[in-house]
Design a protein around this motif. Structure first.
Motif, PDB file in Angstrom:
ATOM      1  N   ASP A 268      -0.205  -5.423   4.504  1.00  0.00           N
ATOM      2  CA  ASP A 268       0.655  -5.152   4.725  1.00  0.00           C
ATOM      3  C   ASP A 268       1.361  -4.293   5.758  1.00  0.00           C
ATOM      4  O   ASP A 268       1.949  -4.528   6.664  1.00  0.00           O
ATOM      5  N   VAL A 269       0.624  -2.881   5.604  1.00  0.00           N
ATOM      6  CA  VAL A 269       0.307  -2.340   6.757  1.00  0.00           C
ATOM      7  C   VAL A 269       0.196  -2.871   8.081  1.00  0.00           C
ATOM      8  O   VAL A 269       1.051  -2.384   8.859  1.00  0.00           O
ATOM      9  N   LEU A 270      -1.121  -3.238   7.757  1.00  0.00           N
ATOM     10  CA  LEU A 270      -1.064  -3.360   9.355  1.00  0.00           C
ATOM     11  C   LEU A 270      -0.785  -5.120  10.008  1.00  0.00           C
ATOM     12  O   LEU A 270      -0.305  -5.129  12.124  1.00  0.00           O
ATOM     13  N   LEU A 271      -0.499  -6.189   9.052  1.00  0.00           N
ATOM     14  CA  LEU A 271      -0.229  -7.281  10.381  1.00  0.00           C
ATOM     15  C   LEU A 271       0.713  -7.361  10.705  1.00  0.00           C
ATOM     16  O   LEU A 271       1.287  -8.304  11.940  1.00  0.00           O
ATOM     17  N   PRO A 272       2.259  -6.677  10.425  1.00  0.00           N
ATOM     18  CA  PRO A 272       3.446  -6.214  10.979  1.00  0.00           C
ATOM     19  C   PRO A 272       3.274  -6.839  12.510  1.00  0.00           C
ATOM     20  O   PRO A 272       3.737  -6.694  13.160  1.00  0.00           O
ATOM     21  N   PHE A 273       2.245  -5.910  12.936  1.00  0.00           N
ATOM     22  CA  PHE A 273       1.947  -5.667  14.851  1.00  0.00           C
ATOM     23  C   PHE A 273       0.692  -6.336  15.141  1.00  0.00           C
ATOM     24  O   PHE A 273       0.452  -7.049  16.114  1.00  0.00           O
ATOM     25  N   VAL A 274       0.301  -8.026  14.175  1.00  0.00           N
ATOM     26  CA  VAL A 274      -0.683  -8.176  14.760  1.00  0.00           C
ATOM     27  C   VAL A 274       0.118  -9.749  14.893  1.00  0.00           C
ATOM     28  O   VAL A 274       0.779 -10.757  15.064  1.00  0.00           O
ATOM     29  N   ASP A 275      -1.003 -10.449  17.152  1.00  0.00           N
ATOM     30  CA  ASP A 275       0.158 -11.117  17.369  1.00  0.00           C
ATOM     31  C   ASP A 275      -1.346 -12.699  16.162  1.00  0.00           C
ATOM     32  O   ASP A 275      -0.737 -13.686  16.879  1.00  0.00           O
ATOM     33  N   VAL A 276      -2.306 -11.977  16.256  1.00  0.00           N
ATOM     34  CA  VAL A 276      -3.757 -13.480  15.866  1.00  0.00           C
ATOM     35  C   VAL A 276      -4.502 -12.771  14.410  1.00  0.00           C
ATOM     36  O   VAL A 276      -5.077 -11.183  15.426  1.00  0.00           O
ATOM     37  N   MET A 277      -5.094 -13.248  13.802  1.00  0.00           N
ATOM     38  CA  MET A 277      -6.060 -13.549  12.998  1.00  0.00           C
ATOM     39  C   MET A 277      -7.086 -14.530  12.860  1.00  0.00           C
ATOM     40  O   MET A 277      -6.688 -15.582  12.997  1.00  0.00           O
ATOM     41  N   VAL A 278      -8.394 -13.445  13.520  1.00  0.00           N
ATOM     42  CA  VAL A 278      -9.317 -14.461  13.477  1.00  0.00           C
ATOM     43  C   VAL A 278     -10.032 -13.666  11.989  1.00  0.00           C
ATOM     44  O   VAL A 278     -10.061 -13.149  11.842  1.00  0.00           O
ATOM     45  N   THR A 279     -10.287 -14.992  10.858  1.00  0.00           N
ATOM     46  CA  THR A 279     -10.295 -14.980   9.943  1.00  0.00           C
ATOM     47  C   THR A 279     -11.659 -16.493   9.687  1.00  0.00           C
ATOM     48  O   THR A 279     -11.875 -16.950  10.117  1.00  0.00           O
TER      49      THR A 279
ATOM     50  N   ALA B  74       0.869  -1.314  -0.071  1.00  0.00           N
ATOM     51  CA  ALA B  74       0.172  -0.644   0.048  1.00  0.00           C
ATOM     52  C   ALA B  74       0.690   1.209   0.034  1.00  0.00           C
ATOM     53  O   ALA B  74       1.813   1.476   0.564  1.00  0.00           O
ATOM     54  N   THR B  75       0.412   2.402  -0.899  1.00  0.00           N
ATOM     55  CA  THR B  75       0.959   3.582  -0.778  1.00  0.00           C
ATOM     56  C   THR B  75       0.394   4.962  -0.326  1.00  0.00           C
ATOM     57  O   THR B  75       0.770   5.806  -0.237  1.00  0.00           O
ATOM     58  N   THR B  76      -1.336   4.776  -0.672  1.00  0.00           N
ATOM     59  CA  THR B  76      -2.156   5.712   0.353  1.00  0.00           C
ATOM     60  C   THR B  76      -2.633   5.723   1.129  1.00  0.00           C
ATOM     61  O   THR B  76      -3.669   6.406   1.367  1.00  0.00           O
ATOM     62  N   PHE B  77      -2.817   4.919   1.849  1.00  0.00           N
ATOM     63  CA  PHE B  77      -3.440   4.507   3.649  1.00  0.00           C
ATOM     64  C   PHE B  77      -3.017   5.517   4.002  1.00  0.00           C
ATOM     65  O   PHE B  77      -1.696   5.301   4.530  1.00  0.00           O
ATOM     66  N   VAL B  78      -3.765   5.870   4.097  1.00  0.00           N
ATOM     67  CA  VAL B  78      -3.961   6.994   5.348  1.00  0.00           C
ATOM     68  C   VAL B  78      -3.930   6.508   7.005  1.00  0.00           C
ATOM     69  O   VAL B  78      -5.459   6.649   7.619  1.00  0.00           O
ATOM     70  N   ARG B  79      -2.631   6.128   8.001  1.00  0.00           N
ATOM     71  CA  ARG B  79      -3.569   5.659   9.207  1.00  0.00           C
ATOM     72  C   ARG B  79      -4.177   6.167  10.051  1.00  0.00           C
ATOM     73  O   ARG B  79      -3.831   7.838  10.533  1.00  0.00           O
ATOM     74  N   PRO B  80      -5.131   5.712  10.643  1.00  0.00           N
ATOM     75  CA  PRO B  80      -6.411   6.323  11.893  1.00  0.00           C
ATOM     76  C   PRO B  80      -5.702   6.090  12.782  1.00  0.00           C
ATOM     77  O   PRO B  80      -4.497   5.928  12.835  1.00  0.00           O
ATOM     78  N   ALA B  81      -6.179   7.798  13.419  1.00  0.00           N
ATOM     79  CA  ALA B  81      -5.710   8.491  14.188  1.00  0.00           C
ATOM     80  C   ALA B  81      -5.130   7.039  16.099  1.00  0.00           C
ATOM     81  O   ALA B  81      -4.077   7.662  16.535  1.00  0.00           O
ATOM     82  N   TRP B  82      -6.319   6.466  15.534  1.00  0.00           N
ATOM     83  CA  TRP B  82      -5.336   5.066  16.895  1.00  0.00           C
ATOM     84  C   TRP B  82      -4.266   4.699  16.708  1.00  0.00           C
ATOM     85  O   TRP B  82      -3.592   3.488  17.315  1.00  0.00           O
ATOM     86  N   TRP B  83      -3.592   5.103  15.698  1.00  0.00           N
ATOM     87  CA  TRP B  83      -2.792   3.711  15.479  1.00  0.00           C
ATOM     88  C   TRP B  83      -1.333   3.799  16.085  1.00  0.00           C
ATOM     89  O   TRP B  83      -1.214   2.662  15.956  1.00  0.00           O
ATOM     90  N   ASP B  84      -1.289   4.551  16.347  1.00  0.00           N
ATOM     91  CA  ASP B  84       0.386   4.423  17.685  1.00  0.00           C
ATOM     92  C   ASP B  84      -0.767   2.986  18.991  1.00  0.00           C
ATOM     93  O   ASP B  84       0.288   2.890  19.460  1.00  0.00           O
ATOM     94  N   GLU B  85      -1.741   3.368  18.997  1.00  0.00           N
ATOM     95  CA  GLU B  85      -1.972   1.967  19.945  1.00  0.00           C
ATOM     96  C   GLU B  85      -1.262   0.883  19.786  1.00  0.00           C
ATOM     97  O   GLU B  85      -1.449  -0.265  20.441  1.00  0.00           O
ATOM     98  N   LEU B  86      -1.035   0.787  18.420  1.00  0.00           N
ATOM     99  CA  LEU B  86      -0.319  -1.050  18.052  1.00  0.00           C
ATOM    100  C   LEU B  86       0.434  -1.367  18.374  1.00  0.00           C
ATOM    101  O   LEU B  86       0.723  -2.231  18.679  1.00  0.00           O
ATOM    102  N   ARG B  87       1.374   0.173  19.228  1.00  0.00           N
ATOM    103  CA  ARG B  87       1.967  -0.141  19.613  1.00  0.00           C
ATOM    104  C   ARG B  87       2.604  -0.224  21.259  1.00  0.00           C
ATOM    105  O   ARG B  87       3.285  -0.150  22.243  1.00  0.00           O
ATOM    106  N   GLY B  88       1.105  -0.371  21.787  1.00  0.00           N
ATOM    107  CA  GLY B  88       0.575  -0.356  23.468  1.00  0.00           C
ATOM    108  C   GLY B  88       1.284  -1.130  24.302  1.00  0.00           C
ATOM    109  O   GLY B  88       1.206  -0.537  25.291  1.00  0.00           O
ATOM    110  N   GLY B  89       1.427  -2.570  23.708  1.00  0.00           N
ATOM    111  CA  GLY B  89       1.875  -3.637  24.690  1.00  0.00           C
ATOM    112  C   GLY B  89       0.725  -4.182  24.857  1.00  0.00           C
ATOM    113  O   GLY B  89       0.868  -5.373  24.934  1.00  0.00           O
ATOM    114  N   ARG B  90      -0.464  -4.399  24.336  1.00  0.00           N
ATOM    115  CA  ARG B  90      -1.152  -5.306  24.572  1.00  0.00           C
ATOM    116  C   ARG B  90      -1.226  -5.903  23.122  1.00  0.00           C
ATOM    117  O   ARG B  90      -1.031  -5.599  21.780  1.00  0.00           O
ATOM    118  N   PRO B  91      -1.646  -7.492  23.260  1.00  0.00           N
ATOM    119  CA  PRO B  91      -1.369  -8.088  22.159  1.00  0.00           C
ATOM    120  C   PRO B  91      -2.514  -7.592  20.830  1.00  0.00           C
ATOM    121  O   PRO B  91      -3.762  -7.353  21.610  1.00  0.00           O
TER     122      PRO B  91
END
Length: 428
Positions: free
Chosen positions: A319-330, A242-259
């Protein structure tokens, strides 16, 4: 260079994996003309390929199949496969053949590249003397002495008793449960003057295509001693970054320590009460961040209040989200599962339509996650599965093992290499 005709069913899961392959073929100097539904015209043209719309074939855009075919609604398992074999895969074949025959009078392709569900490829190979390349966009369907037949999601077994079981189940499926759908498909081929295919419908691409390019790796697929030599594993056919995706305001929460738990039902299943809403309920009291996406649909379609730990968006590029993900439900879409494993993300899968039971079973069999074996799991089962995946290191270890295997193959480039080899332009 050669002219290459691409043809795909007008479904996202059948179009999207071929987009990076088309781009690679264009980059190598091939003339590429892609025939598919209007909904995908912009994406096709973005690869550099020329686009050709359906002329006489039905084009249902991005309308869910249950709305296109009301009689399909409520079917699952083999009943759904029977319906799709007849009406999604077989019935349009004569129209596809008419359209592509007319197109090729001016395009003069020597090679036809299709998704594996585009069974008109078997007809066009014989009628137009084209080389046929089928691209696998779902788990391998090929009948084998080492596996149960495709559809119900039965684990493989290759010992003597297992081979006996496999033969019996394959006979039951082909001569009994799906015999009507197979005969229906055979009659469609007969209307084209081709006679009845010698093989079961699901086996046609493996035995009639010159090359079958499978968009995964051997570790995620059941071993088969009798797999046709036409099958080549090329690794996942992933979309461009992805080259044009605008990250939402909550994006830094992905680094907040919670799974971080990501939940998605893909782009076609719009009943969010099946999996998305139950997952939000299951995890509302867990110390996790839940990132849910609606496959491009309005977030207002997810009814009811959102738990405080949920962040809901219409779409986030994987490709933007999954590097932060611990488990995917699908719900078990093949492309989404391949994308998760390419990032080393373990899975919880809950799907009971199309190929999803087979995808889920392979997730369980390969050790990269848990298959809930239901399209409507209860919140408690989802919560227990997510906890198990988060607390059991082997799931992530296996997912990361597959990630390394995926990185060892080049996906679109290797697929294009096989096509060039078929054209005589290189050797592999």
């Amino acid at each position: 260079m050669s002219n290459i005709l691409i043809a795909t069913l007008p479904l996202a899961g059948h179009v999207n994996p071929l987009l990076p392959l088309a781009r690679e073929l264009v980059t190598r100097g091939h003339g590429v003309l892609w025939y598919t539904g209007r909904h995908f015209e912009t994406a096709v043209r973005a690869t550099g390929a020329d686009y050709a719309p359906f002329a006489s074939a039905p084009d249902h855009g991005d309308t869910p199949l249950d709305d296109v075919f009301p009689r399909r609604r409520g079917r699952s398992g083999l009943r759904a496969i029977d319906f799709d074999m007849r009406h999604v895969f077989a019935d349009p074949i004569p129209a596809y053949v008419r359209d592509l025959t007319a197109l090729n009078r001016r395009f003069h392709a020597g090679t036809l590249v299709t998704d594996a569900g585009f069974l008109a490829g078997a007809a066009l190979r014989r009628l137009l003397y084209l080389k046929w390349v089928a691209v696998g966009v779902m788990p391998l369907l090929a009948t084998s002495v080492d596996t149960a037949p495709f559809g119900p999601g039965i684990a493989p077994r290759s010992d003597a008793l297992g081979r006996l079981r496999n033969r019996a189940l394959s006979a039951l499926l082909q001569r009994g449960l799906l015999a009507g759908a197979n005969a229906h498909t055979a009659r469609v081929f007969e209307t084209l003057g081709l006679g009845r295919p010698a093989r079961f419908m699901m086996d046609l691409p493996f035995h009639e295509a010159d090359v079958y390019l499978h968009g995964s790796v051997p570790t995620f697929e059941y071993p088969r001693r009798d797999l046709p030599g036409s099958v080549k594993f090329v690794g996942p056919l992933l979309p461009d970054p992805a080259t044009t995706f605008v990250r939402p305001a909550w994006w830094d929460e992905l680094r907040g320590g919670r799974p971080v738990v990501h939940v998605t039902q893909g782009t076609l299943d719009l009943d969010f009460e099946k999996l998305l809403r139950p997952t939000l309920q299951a995890l509302e009291r867990e110390d996790v961040l839940v990132v849910a996406t609606t496959g491009g649909r309005p977030v207002s379609d997810v009814r009811g209040p959102l738990p405080a730990n949920v962040r809901l968006e219409p779409f986030i590029p994987h490709d933007v989200l999954l590097p932060f993900v611990d488990v995917m439900v699908t719900n078990g879409g093949f492309g989404g599962v391949q994308r998760a494993l390419a990032e080393g993300v373990p899975l919880v899968v809950a799907g009971d339509t199309e190929d999803k039971p087979e995808v889920g079973r392979r997730v369980s069999w390969s050790g990269v996650g848990i298959d809930l074996r239901s399209g409507r799991p209860r919140p408690g089962r989802i919560r227990d599965a997510v906890r198990a995946v988060l607390r059991t290191p082997s799931f992530r270890a296996r997912a990361q093992h597959l990630q390394q295997e995926y990185r060892a193959v080049s996906g679109p480039r290797l697929a294009a290499d096989y096509i060039d080899a078929l054209l005589g332009a290189r050797t592999i």
